[in-house]
Scaffold this motif. Structure first.
Motif, short mmCIF file in Angstrom:
data_model
loop_
_atom_site.label_atom_id
_atom_site.label_comp_id
_atom_site.label_asym_id
_atom_site.label_seq_id
_atom_site.Cartn_x
_atom_site.Cartn_y
_atom_site.Cartn_z
N SER A 147 -5.73 8.52 3.82
CA SER A 147 -5.14 7.74 4.90
C SER A 147 -4.05 6.84 4.35
O SER A 147 -3.95 6.60 3.14
N VAL A 148 -3.21 6.33 5.24
CA VAL A 148 -2.16 5.40 4.83
C VAL A 148 -2.80 4.16 4.22
O VAL A 148 -2.34 3.65 3.19
N ALA A 149 -3.89 3.68 4.81
CA ALA A 149 -4.58 2.50 4.27
C ALA A 149 -5.07 2.77 2.85
O ALA A 149 -4.97 1.90 1.98
N GLN A 150 -5.57 3.97 2.59
CA GLN A 150 -6.03 4.30 1.24
C GLN A 150 -4.86 4.39 0.28
O GLN A 150 -4.97 3.98 -0.88
N LYS A 151 -3.74 4.92 0.73
CA LYS A 151 -2.55 4.99 -0.12
C LYS A 151 -2.08 3.58 -0.49
O LYS A 151 -1.70 3.33 -1.63
N ILE A 152 -2.09 2.67 0.48
CA ILE A 152 -1.71 1.28 0.22
C ILE A 152 -2.65 0.69 -0.83
O ILE A 152 -2.22 0.08 -1.80
N THR A 153 -3.94 0.86 -0.61
CA THR A 153 -4.96 0.33 -1.53
C THR A 153 -4.76 0.87 -2.93
O THR A 153 -4.73 0.11 -3.91
N ASP A 154 -4.63 2.18 -3.05
CA ASP A 154 -4.47 2.80 -4.37
C ASP A 154 -3.21 2.30 -5.07
O ASP A 154 -3.23 1.96 -6.25
N ARG A 155 -2.12 2.25 -4.33
CA ARG A 155 -0.84 1.84 -4.92
C ARG A 155 -0.88 0.40 -5.40
O ARG A 155 -0.46 0.08 -6.51
N LEU A 156 -1.41 -0.51 -4.57
CA LEU A 156 -1.44 -1.92 -4.96
C LEU A 156 -2.43 -2.16 -6.10
O LEU A 156 -2.18 -3.00 -6.96
N ASN A 157 -3.53 -1.43 -6.12
CA ASN A 157 -4.46 -1.53 -7.25
C ASN A 157 -3.77 -1.10 -8.55
O ASN A 157 -3.92 -1.76 -9.58
N ASP A 158 -3.01 -0.02 -8.50
CA ASP A 158 -2.32 0.47 -9.69
C ASP A 158 -1.25 -0.49 -10.18
O ASP A 158 -1.15 -0.78 -11.36
N VAL A 159 -0.43 -0.99 -9.26
CA VAL A 159 0.74 -1.78 -9.63
C VAL A 159 0.39 -3.24 -9.92
O VAL A 159 0.93 -3.83 -10.85
N LEU A 160 -0.51 -3.83 -9.13
CA LEU A 160 -0.75 -5.27 -9.23
C LEU A 160 -2.05 -5.64 -9.93
O LEU A 160 -2.27 -6.82 -10.22
N GLN A 161 -2.94 -4.71 -10.17
CA GLN A 161 -4.26 -5.00 -10.74
C GLN A 161 -4.84 -6.27 -10.11
O GLN A 161 -5.11 -7.26 -10.79
N PRO A 162 -5.05 -6.25 -8.80
CA PRO A 162 -5.48 -7.46 -8.10
C PRO A 162 -6.92 -7.86 -8.41
O PRO A 162 -7.76 -7.03 -8.74
N ILE A 163 -7.15 -9.15 -8.26
CA ILE A 163 -8.50 -9.70 -8.32
C ILE A 163 -9.17 -9.45 -6.97
O ILE A 163 -10.36 -9.19 -6.89
N ARG A 164 -8.37 -9.55 -5.93
CA ARG A 164 -8.87 -9.35 -4.56
C ARG A 164 -7.80 -8.63 -3.77
O ARG A 164 -6.61 -8.94 -3.88
N LEU A 165 -8.21 -7.65 -2.99
CA LEU A 165 -7.28 -6.89 -2.15
C LEU A 165 -7.97 -6.53 -0.85
O LEU A 165 -9.05 -5.96 -0.86
#
Length: 98
Positions: free
Chosen positions: A12-30
């Protein structure tokens, strides 16, 4: 005879957003929220699509950056999605401890 294997549905688009931001930003919270249903009828959307999102992300990558620079990082990470399926994106970007 065996049934042919079916391909997994595309993410899904939401999953693509999640995957991309996890890869690029290594967030503590997303948190990624699909708000498309609240915009039914807007831009021809019937409310079942994935066009409007809100993102709340806390990442060490944002430390020392102003709000605009943080949003630019998020926008850069999602550039191809913003050019395609995403019509609107609300961003809340914070550094740890904010």
């Amino acid at each position: 005879m065996t049934a042919p294997a079916t391909a997994a549905p595309p993410p899904s688009v939401a999953q693509k957003i999640t995957d991309r931001l996890n890869d690029v930003l290594q967030p503590i919270r997303l948190e990624v929220a699909n708000e498309s249903a609240a915009h039914s009828g807007h831009m021809g959307d019937d409310g079942t699509g994935e066009t409007h999102f809100a993102v709340a992300v806390e990442s060490p990558r944002f430390a020392g950056l102003n709000r605009v620079a943080r949003q630019r990082l998020v926008n850069r990470a999602l550039a191809d999605l913003l050019a395609g399926p995403i019509h609107a994106l609300s961003i809340r970007a914070t550094a740890p401890g904010e």
